[in-house]
Design a protein around this motif. Structure first.
Motif, mmCIF file in Angstrom:
data_model
loop_
_atom_site.group_PDB
_atom_site.id
_atom_site.type_symbol
_atom_site.label_atom_id
_atom_site.label_comp_id
_atom_site.label_asym_id
_atom_site.label_seq_id
_atom_site.Cartn_x
_atom_site.Cartn_y
_atom_site.Cartn_z
ATOM 1 N N ASN A 24 40.535 36.066 40.352
ATOM 2 C CA ASN A 24 40.087 36.208 41.738
ATOM 3 C C ASN A 24 39.491 34.974 41.619
ATOM 4 O O ASN A 24 39.364 34.471 43.146
ATOM 5 C CB ASN A 24 38.690 37.486 41.505
ATOM 6 C CG ASN A 24 39.343 38.959 41.774
ATOM 7 O OD1 ASN A 24 40.633 38.745 42.434
ATOM 8 N ND2 ASN A 24 38.905 39.753 41.954
ATOM 9 N N ASP A 36 39.204 36.251 47.469
ATOM 10 C CA ASP A 36 38.260 36.954 46.329
ATOM 11 C C ASP A 36 38.956 37.875 45.640
ATOM 12 O O ASP A 36 37.972 37.854 45.400
ATOM 13 C CB ASP A 36 37.201 36.040 46.378
ATOM 14 C CG ASP A 36 36.284 37.069 47.241
ATOM 15 O OD1 ASP A 36 36.678 37.366 48.150
ATOM 16 O OD2 ASP A 36 35.237 36.331 47.310
ATOM 17 N N SER A 37 39.463 38.659 46.197
ATOM 18 C CA SER A 37 39.731 39.719 45.661
ATOM 19 C C SER A 37 41.285 40.266 45.362
ATOM 20 O O SER A 37 41.951 41.774 45.535
ATOM 21 C CB SER A 37 39.111 40.904 46.583
ATOM 22 O OG SER A 37 39.360 40.648 47.628
ATOM 23 N N THR A 79 42.408 42.521 42.330
ATOM 24 C CA THR A 79 41.395 42.911 42.099
ATOM 25 C C THR A 79 42.191 44.330 42.899
ATOM 26 O O THR A 79 43.325 45.200 42.441
ATOM 27 C CB THR A 79 40.282 43.635 42.835
ATOM 28 O OG1 THR A 79 39.163 42.336 42.979
ATOM 29 C CG2 THR A 79 40.232 44.790 42.966
ATOM 30 N N SER A 117 44.896 39.421 52.070
ATOM 31 C CA SER A 117 44.936 39.363 50.008
ATOM 32 C C SER A 117 46.059 40.741 50.061
ATOM 33 O O SER A 117 47.212 40.328 49.419
ATOM 34 C CB SER A 117 43.792 40.234 49.587
ATOM 35 O OG SER A 117 42.243 39.705 50.090
#
Lengths: 258, 255
Positions: free
Chosen positions: B24, B41-42, B45, B237
């Motif tokens: 991330n 930025d995930s 995750t 993402s």
């Protein structure tokens, strides 16, 4: 220790406090700043409590510059947006369609107070607490060892990941990958960089899993630690009082707003 | 139920989580370096959600933001949003969203429906009127259609193009990403509005400003900004993770 951390090694009274005492203290200050009435409580706590604490921890300048760096983009944004786009209010000045409002600027200043309080509080904690003692404290406080493992491993591997990403970036560039130019060119560079990064690191998972299992990670026995964290009976009492204080501030904050 | 949760947290999952959080952060910084107009930025995750399951995904998201909060306290209050993203990725993974290919027409429909709804939402927001008593009334759909018919047709075409060229064969994963983005926008808006006064210091603040200028309140403007930028970010993402999962060796995804 080359970990991803803000820790500033100093000899000070604040550094030698038990990490649990420090984290509770931080939470107390934040709870007080958000719960107590008055628009300027946040600034008041920062100037009269957090700054003196930072002096005591000998990280004052460090804290000041980091808080400044982290909050500045936010401050610019919040002041411009709230003052220029506030609906009705008293204009500060008017140039054509531009007319910033006092009410908006005040609102921005009030929200900045809360932000700076939260920022400086947590930054002070990070600067005066060694990451490895934090993990031992977490374990002793009853956090499952798996969670403690995740936190501490993350802090250790992030720097090596940042280096790895840059190495891959350079490697792909040297093979002719365009990473500068218009948006389309830069967006196309994204996949050839992240696929090696992600796939390569996922291959490590197996190795790491075997490594920690062979060191008894899953054994249920209580482990001992190489580093002793100094604690005093006084701090234990103080922690009880702080805990009560946090609870009181939250209850007060909720009741007062009802 | 409890047994299932326990099964998700094998040693391999525990080892995977710190690596995902580091991914991330590293990709988040890479995006800034490449000056791309998204966050992305995930990805780590979403990856854990896809490989290990919803609870592991939620834990990864929550811890990622709390740890990130030690350096940038802005991230910490949004930990529950990141947890929700991981949870959604896990649910998507359970339904095979990251392993299956869908025909391209599915992607076209997903893109068109989404951009159409987004346009409807924004136009309703811009045309809302508040009378003297403080009661806000929204225009009816019929009114909007007759007034902005060109905009709606353009929206459907743009959406279809996005679906065809960007989502390609990952229409199902993209759809889960869009839904996740909408949920993230809705649940993060109150925190952004009340804790941070509606701005985050990122480029998307300009959107908040634009909505404020068109007469929206702080909470409504933040929500509108989130609904514009979050779904696209999460869609990308999910697409990247779809690509990653499909290039993983089979022994990795079979567990």
């Amino acid at each position: 220790m080359n970990a991803f951390s803000m820790y500033a090694a100093r000899e000070s009274g604040l550094h030698s406090l038990h990490p649990l005492t420090k984290i509770l203290m931080t939470l107390l200050l934040v709870a007080a700043g958000l719960a107590l009435p008055g628009n300027w409580t946040g600034y008041f706590i920062v100037v009269f409590i957090i700054f003196p604490l930072a002096f005591w921890g000998r990280v004052f300048l460090n804290l000041l510059s980091t808080t400044w760096k982290v909050s500045l983009p936010f401050a610019i944004s919040v002041i411009l947006i709230q003052s220029f786009f506030w609906g009705e209010g008293t204009p500060i000045f008017e140039i054509g369609v531009l007319s910033p409002k006092w009410e908006g600027a005040m609102f921005a200043a009030v929200s900045m107070g809360k932000i700076i309080l939260v920022m400086s509080g947590f930054l002070l904690f990070s600067m005066t607490t060694r990451p490895d003692t934090l993990m031992i404290t977490l374990k002793q406080a009853g956090v499952p060892s798996s969670i403690a493992y995740i936190i501490v491993t993350t802090l250790q591997i992030v720097p090596s990941f940042q280096r790895k990403a840059l190495t891959i970036l350079d490697a792909q560039r040297s093979r002719g990958l365009e990473t500068e130019g218009n948006l389309y060119v830069r967006a196309r560079a994204f996949i050839p960089i992240i696929l090696p990064l992600v796939l390569g690191s996922l291959m490590e998972v197996e190795e790491r899993a075997i490594a920690i299992e062979s060191r008894g990670f899953n054994s249920g026995k209580k482990e001992t630690s190489l580093i002793e964290i100094p604690d005093t009976p006084l701090q234990k009492v103080i922690r009880r009082v702080i805990l009560f204080g946090i609870f009181a501030f939250i209850v007060f904050g909720v009741l007062w707003r009802l | 139920m409890f047994e299932n949760i326990k099964k998700e947290f094998s040693t391999r999952t525990l080892v995977l989580i710190p690596i995902a959080i580091a991914i991330n952060i590293a990709i988040g910084e890479l995006v800034v370096r490449l000056k791309l107009p998204v966050y992305l930025d995930s990805i780590g995750t979403v990856l854990v959600g896809a490989i290990a399951g919803p609870w592991a995904g939620a834990l990864t998201g929550g811890l990622a933001n709390l740890i990130w909060g030690l350096f940038n306290p802005f991230a910490a209050p949004f930990f529950y949003v990141a947890a929700a993203i991981g949870l959604m990725a896990g649910l998507a993974g359970k339904r095979g969203a990251f392993q299956n290919e869908t025909p391209r027409w599915v992607s076209v429909v997903v893109g068109a429906v989404f951009v159409f709804s987004l346009t409807l939402f924004i136009l309703a927001f811009i045309n809302a009127s508040t009378d003297e008593t403080g009661y806000t009334s929204y225009p009816s759909m019929g009114q909007l259609f007759s007034q902005y018919i060109v905009a709606f047709i353009a929206a459907i075409l743009i959406g279809a193009a996005i679906g065809y060229f960007l989502l390609q064969k990952g229409g199902y994963a993209g759809m889960w990403g869009l839904i996740t983005g909408v949920i993230a926008a809705i649940i993060s808006a109150p925190t952004a509005a009340y804790v941070f006064g509606g701005v985050t210091g990122a480029g998307t603040d300009l959107l908040v400003a634009a909505f404020r200028a068109s007469g929206g309140g702080i909470l409504a403007s933040v929500l509108a900004q989130g609904s514009v930028s979050d779904p696209f970010d999460k869609m990308l993402s999910f697409m990247v993770v779809w690509l990653i999962v499909r290039s993983l060796p089979a022994r990795f995804t079979s567990r």
